[in-house]
Motif scaffolding. Structure first.
Motif, mmCIF file in Angstrom:
data_model
loop_
_atom_site.group_PDB
_atom_site.id
_atom_site.type_symbol
_atom_site.label_atom_id
_atom_site.label_comp_id
_atom_site.label_asym_id
_atom_site.label_seq_id
_atom_site.Cartn_x
_atom_site.Cartn_y
_atom_site.Cartn_z
ATOM 1 N N PRO A 1 -10.272 -1.018 0.937
ATOM 2 C CA PRO A 1 -9.227 -1.107 -0.092
ATOM 3 C C PRO A 1 -7.958 -0.394 0.358
ATOM 4 O O PRO A 1 -7.990 0.479 1.232
ATOM 5 C CB PRO A 1 -9.858 -0.400 -1.294
ATOM 6 C CG PRO A 1 -10.853 0.544 -0.690
ATOM 7 C CD PRO A 1 -11.389 -0.137 0.533
ATOM 8 N N ASP A 2 -6.828 -0.768 -0.239
ATOM 9 C CA ASP A 2 -5.584 -0.075 0.048
ATOM 10 C C ASP A 2 -5.724 1.402 -0.296
ATOM 11 O O ASP A 2 -6.528 1.798 -1.149
ATOM 12 C CB ASP A 2 -4.433 -0.670 -0.762
ATOM 13 C CG ASP A 2 -3.919 -1.971 -0.168
ATOM 14 O OD1 ASP A 2 -4.244 -2.263 1.002
ATOM 15 O OD2 ASP A 2 -3.197 -2.689 -0.874
ATOM 16 N N VAL A 3 -4.920 2.220 0.361
ATOM 17 C CA VAL A 3 -4.962 3.666 0.131
ATOM 18 C C VAL A 3 -4.250 3.996 -1.181
ATOM 19 O O VAL A 3 -3.133 3.530 -1.436
ATOM 20 C CB VAL A 3 -4.296 4.412 1.298
ATOM 21 C CG1 VAL A 3 -4.237 5.909 1.007
ATOM 22 C CG2 VAL A 3 -5.061 4.149 2.596
ATOM 23 N N ASP A 4 -4.891 4.790 -2.016
ATOM 24 C CA ASP A 4 -4.300 5.232 -3.273
ATOM 25 C C ASP A 4 -3.612 6.584 -3.152
ATOM 26 O O ASP A 4 -2.622 6.844 -3.833
ATOM 27 C CB ASP A 4 -5.379 5.338 -4.360
ATOM 28 C CG ASP A 4 -6.020 4.003 -4.663
ATOM 29 O OD1 ASP A 4 -5.290 3.053 -4.989
ATOM 30 O OD2 ASP A 4 -7.259 3.908 -4.554
ATOM 31 N N LEU A 5 -4.162 7.453 -2.321
ATOM 32 C CA LEU A 5 -3.658 8.816 -2.207
ATOM 33 C C LEU A 5 -3.658 9.249 -0.753
ATOM 34 O O LEU A 5 -4.674 9.115 -0.067
ATOM 35 C CB LEU A 5 -4.530 9.779 -3.031
ATOM 36 C CG LEU A 5 -4.275 11.283 -2.854
ATOM 37 C CD1 LEU A 5 -2.863 11.662 -3.322
ATOM 38 C CD2 LEU A 5 -5.326 12.099 -3.597
ATOM 39 N N VAL A 6 -2.522 9.763 -0.286
ATOM 40 C CA VAL A 6 -2.422 10.358 1.047
ATOM 41 C C VAL A 6 -2.155 11.844 0.872
ATOM 42 O O VAL A 6 -1.225 12.248 0.164
ATOM 43 C CB VAL A 6 -1.291 9.726 1.879
ATOM 44 C CG1 VAL A 6 -1.196 10.415 3.256
ATOM 45 C CG2 VAL A 6 -1.511 8.229 2.056
ATOM 46 N N HIS B 1 -9.458 5.171 -2.650
ATOM 47 C CA HIS B 1 -9.350 5.422 -1.217
ATOM 48 C C HIS B 1 -8.368 6.563 -0.985
ATOM 49 O O HIS B 1 -7.197 6.474 -1.349
ATOM 50 C CB HIS B 1 -8.873 4.152 -0.511
ATOM 51 C CG HIS B 1 -8.913 4.216 0.985
ATOM 52 N ND1 HIS B 1 -8.641 3.133 1.788
ATOM 53 C CD2 HIS B 1 -9.195 5.246 1.849
ATOM 54 C CE1 HIS B 1 -8.750 3.470 3.054
ATOM 55 N NE2 HIS B 1 -9.077 4.762 3.116
ATOM 56 N N VAL B 2 -8.855 7.631 -0.383
ATOM 57 C CA VAL B 2 -8.028 8.795 -0.040
ATOM 58 C C VAL B 2 -7.897 8.884 1.472
ATOM 59 O O VAL B 2 -8.891 8.720 2.198
ATOM 60 C CB VAL B 2 -8.646 10.101 -0.587
ATOM 61 C CG1 VAL B 2 -7.860 11.318 -0.114
ATOM 62 C CG2 VAL B 2 -8.692 10.064 -2.113
#
Length: 246
Positions: free
Chosen positions: A181-186, A14-15
């Motif tokens: 899903p939770d964010v992996d990359l912002v 998730h981005v």
């Protein structure tokens, strides 16, 4: 950053992107801010297409915050008009390509036509699961957490929830991002380095990449470079690896 033609492994699931710099992009060209926002919509189209081509499955874009109501009325009107046009022009194509669209944020203070556009976009694409596109519009993370707490309190008062049994996963079901899903990359464009009240719960363990590029100039190569930065990092989620020094 070095150019990449494909996304390196591991990929984030998730981005999330803070799309910043439309106004400065327009100002550099001697044009009004609305001109930059229109160019920003084209960057949205490129980003969604690039994300799919690079193998991503979940993308969230920060389009309009609860704090953006402080901007001039004409700019706010232009942003809402762009949302209308984007949905009208792109929704059928996104649907045909298997994209599920979700709108995050507060809705009760939006105009009736905008609320209807949001509901229609979500209803039309609800059956899709190839790619998940979320647009954070009239969104603020603190506002989301307060709204979630209210819904949770109402469920408890109705006897539908035992607060003693509530855990993080249970609380997450009251958020706008339930089932995501939770964010992996912002990623944040334009050189600014702050979270700006964006997905504070969901990005608790996310990696952050801050780039100088103004949003209207964002493209596939820049996204691939950001993914390469992510792939090079050692994510530990608070743990210590066996070979780490004491």
């Amino acid at each position: 950053m070095a150019a990449h033609t494909q996304a390196p492994e591991p990929l984030p699931r998730h981005v999330a992107i803070v799309m910043d710099g439309n106004g400065r992009w327009a100002a550099k060209r001697g044009r009004p801010r609305a001109f930059g926002h229109r160019a920003g919509v084209e960057a949205v189209r490129r980003a969604v297409r690039a994300a799919g081509e690079l193998g991503l499955t979940h993308l969230t874009l920060f389009g309009f915050s609860t704090e953006n109501w402080r901007r001039p009325a004409e700019e706010i009107d232009a942003l809402f008009d762009l949302l209308r046009r984007f949905v009208q022009a792109d929704l059928d194509k996104l649907d045909a390509e298997g994209v599920r669209v979700r709108i995050l944020g507060r809705r009760d203070n939006l105009n009736d036509d905008i609320q209807q556009i949001v509901e229609n976009a979500e209803a039309q694409t609800r059956h899709n699961d190839r790619f998940h596109l979320a647009i954070a519009f009239n969104y603020g993370s603190r506002d989301e957490l307060v709204r979630a707490a209210r819904k949770m309190a109402a469920a408890a008062a109705a006897g539908e929830l035992d607060p003693a049994n509530l855990d993080e996963a249970g609380f997450g079901r009251f958020l706008d991002t339930a089932d995501l899903p939770d964010v992996d990359l912002v990623i944040r464009t334009s050189g600014e380095q702050r979270t700006s009240n964006f997905l504070l719960w969901q990005a608790a363990y996310a990696e952050y990449v801050f780039i100088e590029t103004l949003w209207p100039d964002f493209d596939k190569s820049i996204l691939a470079d950001c993914l390469a930065q992510y792939a090079s990092r050692d994510r530990r989620f608070g743990a210590v690896k066996l070979n780490d020094p004491v």
